[in-house]
Design a protein around this motif. Structure first.
Motif, PDB file in Angstrom:
ATOM      1  N   PHE A  60       0.895  -1.250  -0.241  1.00  0.00           N
ATOM      2  CA  PHE A  60       0.181  -0.249   0.206  1.00  0.00           C
ATOM      3  C   PHE A  60       0.732   1.062  -0.463  1.00  0.00           C
ATOM      4  O   PHE A  60       2.061   0.978   0.151  1.00  0.00           O
ATOM      5  N   GLU A  61       0.009   2.560  -0.500  1.00  0.00           N
ATOM      6  CA  GLU A  61       0.912   3.560  -0.609  1.00  0.00           C
ATOM      7  C   GLU A  61       0.971   4.796   0.358  1.00  0.00           C
ATOM      8  O   GLU A  61      -0.895   4.781   0.807  1.00  0.00           O
ATOM      9  N   LEU A  62       1.830   5.319   1.198  1.00  0.00           N
ATOM     10  CA  LEU A  62       1.313   6.489   2.546  1.00  0.00           C
ATOM     11  C   LEU A  62       1.839   7.669   1.630  1.00  0.00           C
ATOM     12  O   LEU A  62       3.003   7.631   1.029  1.00  0.00           O
ATOM     13  N   LYS A  63       0.695   8.758   1.283  1.00  0.00           N
ATOM     14  CA  LYS A  63       0.695   9.652   0.774  1.00  0.00           C
ATOM     15  C   LYS A  63       0.639  10.659   2.209  1.00  0.00           C
ATOM     16  O   LYS A  63       0.290  10.947   2.711  1.00  0.00           O
ATOM     17  N   SER A  64       1.776  12.029   1.440  1.00  0.00           N
ATOM     18  CA  SER A  64       1.186  12.646   2.245  1.00  0.00           C
ATOM     19  C   SER A  64      -0.227  13.940   2.601  1.00  0.00           C
ATOM     20  O   SER A  64      -0.856  13.969   1.874  1.00  0.00           O
ATOM     21  N   ALA A  65      -0.932  14.262   3.802  1.00  0.00           N
ATOM     22  CA  ALA A  65      -1.575  14.599   3.805  1.00  0.00           C
ATOM     23  C   ALA A  65      -1.579  16.345   4.094  1.00  0.00           C
ATOM     24  O   ALA A  65      -2.246  16.327   4.794  1.00  0.00           O
ATOM     25  N   VAL A  66      -0.299  16.866   3.527  1.00  0.00           N
ATOM     26  CA  VAL A  66      -0.161  18.540   4.079  1.00  0.00           C
ATOM     27  C   VAL A  66      -0.678  19.126   2.778  1.00  0.00           C
ATOM     28  O   VAL A  66       0.154  18.449   2.205  1.00  0.00           O
TER      29      VAL A  66
END
Length: 358
Positions: A113-119
């Motif tokens: 899975f991919e973690l992306k920026s929430a900022v």
């Protein structure tokens, strides 16, 4: 620096990763597979990722051990779902592995899975405080400020160098030219040594900071190219033209990990010259008038600085010069709290203050 080659390599690596993961996730042995997350599914950093198994009717899972990138995260004595927290993790693709057991028979499943920026990065412009001369023959690849001088490394075959430069006049105080085979890249002062990268030779160079005589070389490991370099006092950070920033041991220069850099839209590649300022990494984005400010713990871009307009309008008229002689070079005077920026073969180097955009 071949942008098409970088893009092709990235696509091939991602394709291989996805193919392997899909193959490993196929039901074998026990017939169990992942129900969630979906292959390659994206999540904002900080959310919990629910991991659930698809278990065939009549199956009895007696053990399930889960790891994330090789580190244990949960153990179950059945097929109950687990939740993996992502707060504090770095961005990019993560590998979940589940080792399950049914009636003494074990099976291993994997999925990405991919973690992306929430900022959403804060937007900044600039104000020029002072303008200094800059050598228009210097294809700037690395720039640092130390004790009233600039440490500058320059690129291009047969013209690469490492040098100490006078701030006020832009004159070269001391210089060592690299062997013609090397295309010089970023550099950083580490104690009494200067560590410098080459572009595609897969080799770093080490110089004595006082005499600028070359003392040693060191090989790259997993990173394919050398672009930018900076030092936080404990370890070196190295960019390679992708969205990765590698951690290098300050004593033997071996790679000890990396972060992947994202803004709120996705990965940001072509990270070039680097500077470490007050706990953050400032990075030029190659071919753009943009410097991004990165959290070195996660890879999240917290600020984007637009330096459009720094170079005098119409200074370069040839299309090749316009394309090549771009913004590149960030230096920080820690004691004086002064920020300097310049570009490849630019006529000026600028001291600037950052100004928040409305």
């Amino acid at each position: 620096m071949s942008l098409s080659k970088l893009a092709l390599s990235a696509c091939l690596l991602l394709s291989v990763s996805l193919v392997i993961s899909c193959k490993n996730n196929a039901p074998v042995g026990t017939g169990v597979s992942f129900k969630s997350p979906e292959q390659g599914q994206s999540f904002p950093l900080g959310t919990e990722v629910k991991v659930a198994l698809e278990v065939p009717s009549g199956s009895n899972i007696t053990s399930a051990v889960y790891t994330l990138d090789g580190k244990p995260v949960a153990t179950k004595s059945n097929a109950e779902p687990v939740a993996i927290p992502t707060t504090g993790l770095s961005l990019g693709y993560k590998l979940i592995t589940a080792v399950i057991e049914e009636d003494g028979k074990k099976d291993t499943l994997t999925i990405n899975f991919e973690l992306k920026s929430a900022v959403t990065p804060s937007q900044y412009g600039y104000k020029v405080i002072q303008t200094f001369p800059h050598d228009t023959a210097a294809y700037t690849q690395g720039l640092e400020y130390h004790n009233g001088r600039f440490l500058e490394s320059t690129g291009q075959e047969q013209h690469s160098s490492v040098r100490w430069v006078d701030v006020a006049t832009g004159k070269i105080l001391q210089q060592t030219k690299l062997d013609d085979q090397y295309f010089g890249e970023g550099s950083s002062l580490v104690g009494d040594k200067i560590v410098m990268l080459t572009w595609q030779n897969r080799l770093g160079l080490v110089f004595d900071a006082k005499s600028l005589t070359q003392q040693a070389t060191f090989p790259y490991q997993s990173s394919m190219e050398g672009w930018g370099l900076c030092f936080d006092g404990n370890r070196l950070y190295k960019s390679d033209g992708t969205n990765k920033i590698w951690f290098l041991n300050k004593d033997n220069y071996k790679e000890e990990g990396f972060i992947e850099v994202y803004n709120n839209y996705g990965p940001v590649p072509q990270l070039n010259e680097l500077e470490y300022i007050d706990g953050k990494i400032y990075a030029n984005v190659y071919t753009k008038n943009v410097v991004v400010v990165i959290d070195p713990a996660t890879g999240v871009i917290e600020k984007e600085i637009d330096f459009t307009g720094l170079l005098p309008a119409g200074y370069y008229k040839d299309e090749v010069d316009i394309a090549n002689n771009v913004l590149n070079g960030i230096a920080w005077d820690k004691a004086g709290k002064r920020l300097f920026v310049t570009g490849k073969k630019w006529p000026h180097l600028f001291q600037v203050n950052l100004v928040p955009k409305p």
